[in-house]
Design a protein around this motif. Structure first.
Motif, PDB file in Angstrom:
ATOM      1  N   LYS A 282      33.509  55.620  50.318  1.00  0.00           N
ATOM      2  CA  LYS A 282      32.317  54.818  50.058  1.00  0.00           C
ATOM      3  C   LYS A 282      32.661  53.972  48.819  1.00  0.00           C
ATOM      4  O   LYS A 282      31.422  53.640  48.369  1.00  0.00           O
ATOM      5  N   THR A 283      33.682  53.581  48.504  1.00  0.00           N
ATOM      6  CA  THR A 283      33.814  52.684  47.233  1.00  0.00           C
ATOM      7  C   THR A 283      34.300  51.388  47.764  1.00  0.00           C
ATOM      8  O   THR A 283      35.634  51.600  48.399  1.00  0.00           O
ATOM      9  N   LEU A 284      33.508  50.314  47.697  1.00  0.00           N
ATOM     10  CA  LEU A 284      34.430  49.140  48.085  1.00  0.00           C
ATOM     11  C   LEU A 284      35.093  48.610  47.080  1.00  0.00           C
ATOM     12  O   LEU A 284      34.806  48.438  46.026  1.00  0.00           O
ATOM     13  N   PHE A 285      36.278  48.466  47.268  1.00  0.00           N
ATOM     14  CA  PHE A 285      37.476  48.096  46.222  1.00  0.00           C
ATOM     15  C   PHE A 285      37.780  46.335  46.716  1.00  0.00           C
ATOM     16  O   PHE A 285      38.127  46.100  47.771  1.00  0.00           O
ATOM     17  N   ILE A 286      37.700  45.768  45.559  1.00  0.00           N
ATOM     18  CA  ILE A 286      37.777  44.249  45.811  1.00  0.00           C
ATOM     19  C   ILE A 286      38.823  43.555  44.946  1.00  0.00           C
ATOM     20  O   ILE A 286      39.129  43.774  43.870  1.00  0.00           O
ATOM     21  N   THR A 287      39.997  42.987  45.690  1.00  0.00           N
ATOM     22  CA  THR A 287      40.785  42.121  44.844  1.00  0.00           C
ATOM     23  C   THR A 287      40.501  40.686  44.936  1.00  0.00           C
ATOM     24  O   THR A 287      39.996  40.215  45.922  1.00  0.00           O
TER      25      THR A 287
END
Length: 303
Positions: A282-287
């Motif tokens: 549930k954690t959206l990780f963004i590069t």
């Protein structure tokens, strides 16, 4: 944090790029009061986030030729692998190996938890691949791999040794079948599939489109259609089937009907890729260019 304060915070970073402004969330996908948090900066160009079984994220700092691990529990990053083949897109297989598009030598790697690599693919019909960019692994272990041609300044090879076009490939789970499954793309890039292994999405920024396919028997694709009239870099999907796409405008979210239902502005020049992290996904990780970010979601990811 109030919406007003969030707007001011994002606007303060507006000089980084085009993507600033207020978060848009039409379907309550984002956790209440969640804000976009910068995890760490000072990278050169971040790409290829892949989530492990524990929920940690491995991503590449591509120009610096290394793979970084971000721990969900500690919130810290550490170098997992140097000399990483200029890895770009990555995905974990069901055995816990990190599969990486290593375009230094136009290869597809399998990297075990200790950092030992095995070359899975490096050519098609006697010629080197252009430079594998991204991949998706189905529940049964089959792989779909995009192979665009982004000419790198670190290549020394003869361009005539590469492929005759920019194509989409299929690698069977037993590694015995490696075939092209779409030869009519302009520049395939980001790729993701549904958790049931029945639907595949492929971004073609060359054509400024995202295509949708049905996955059928033996890895072949059918019923190709335009899902969106826009390109994307990396992509991910949530359990509702909403697609998360990236580019100069941060992260945009589209439902199954191709309707835009959300927008997460990211204060960087370019948002390259995205995945769901943490044990609950549930954690959206963004590069995004020189930095990586996270934001808590109500919905969870499927990979």
């Amino acid at each position: 944090m109030t919406n007003k304060l969030l707007i001011l915070t994002l606007c303060a970073f507006s000089f980084f790029g085009k993507s600033q402004g207020q978060i848009v969330d039409k379907k309550n996908l984002i956790e209440k009061n969640a804000v976009l948090e910068k995890i760490e900066g000072d990278f050169s160009f971040t790409e290829g986030p892949a989530v492990s079984r524990l929920g940690d994220v491995y991503f590449s700092d591509q120009p610096n030729d290394r793979i970084i691990k971000w721990s969900f529990f500690t919130g810290k990053t550490e170098v997992f692998m140097e000399n990483a083949g200029r890895s770009n897109g990555m995905f974990f297989d069901k055995e816990g190996n990190l599969i990486a598009c290593a375009d230094m030598d136009n290869q597809l790697w399998s990297i075990d938890p200790e950092g030992n690599k095995t070359v899975l693919i490096e050519s098609y019909q006697g010629k080197k691949l252009n430079g594998p960019n991204d991949l998706f692994i189905t529940p049964n272990g089959d792989m779909y791999i995009t192979d665009p041609l982004y000419k790198r300044d670190y290549w020394t090879r003869d361009p005539e040794s590469l492929q005759d076009g920019e194509h989409l490939y299929f690698l069977s789970s037993n590694r015995l079948q490696f075939i092209r499954v779409d030869e009519k793309l302009e520049r395939p890039n980001g790729i993701i599939g549904t958790p049931d292994g029945k639907t595949l999405y492929v971004a073609d920024p060359g054509a400024k489109k995202i295509f949708k396919y049905d996955i059928i028997e033996d890895g072949y694709l059918a019923n190709k259609e335009v899902y969106l009239e826009r390109g994307s870099d990396g992509m991910t999907i949530d359990f509702r089937g909403n697609l998360y796409v990236t580019g100069a405008d941060g992260v945009k979210i589209y439902n199954k009907k191709s309707e835009e239902i959300g927008h997460i502005p990211v204060p960087e020049k370019w948002t390259a890729n995205v995945t769901f992290a943490g044990p609950d996904r549930k954690t959206l990780f963004i590069t995004a260019s020189e930095s990586v970010y996270k934001i808590r979601m109500r919905v969870y990811g499927t990979h």
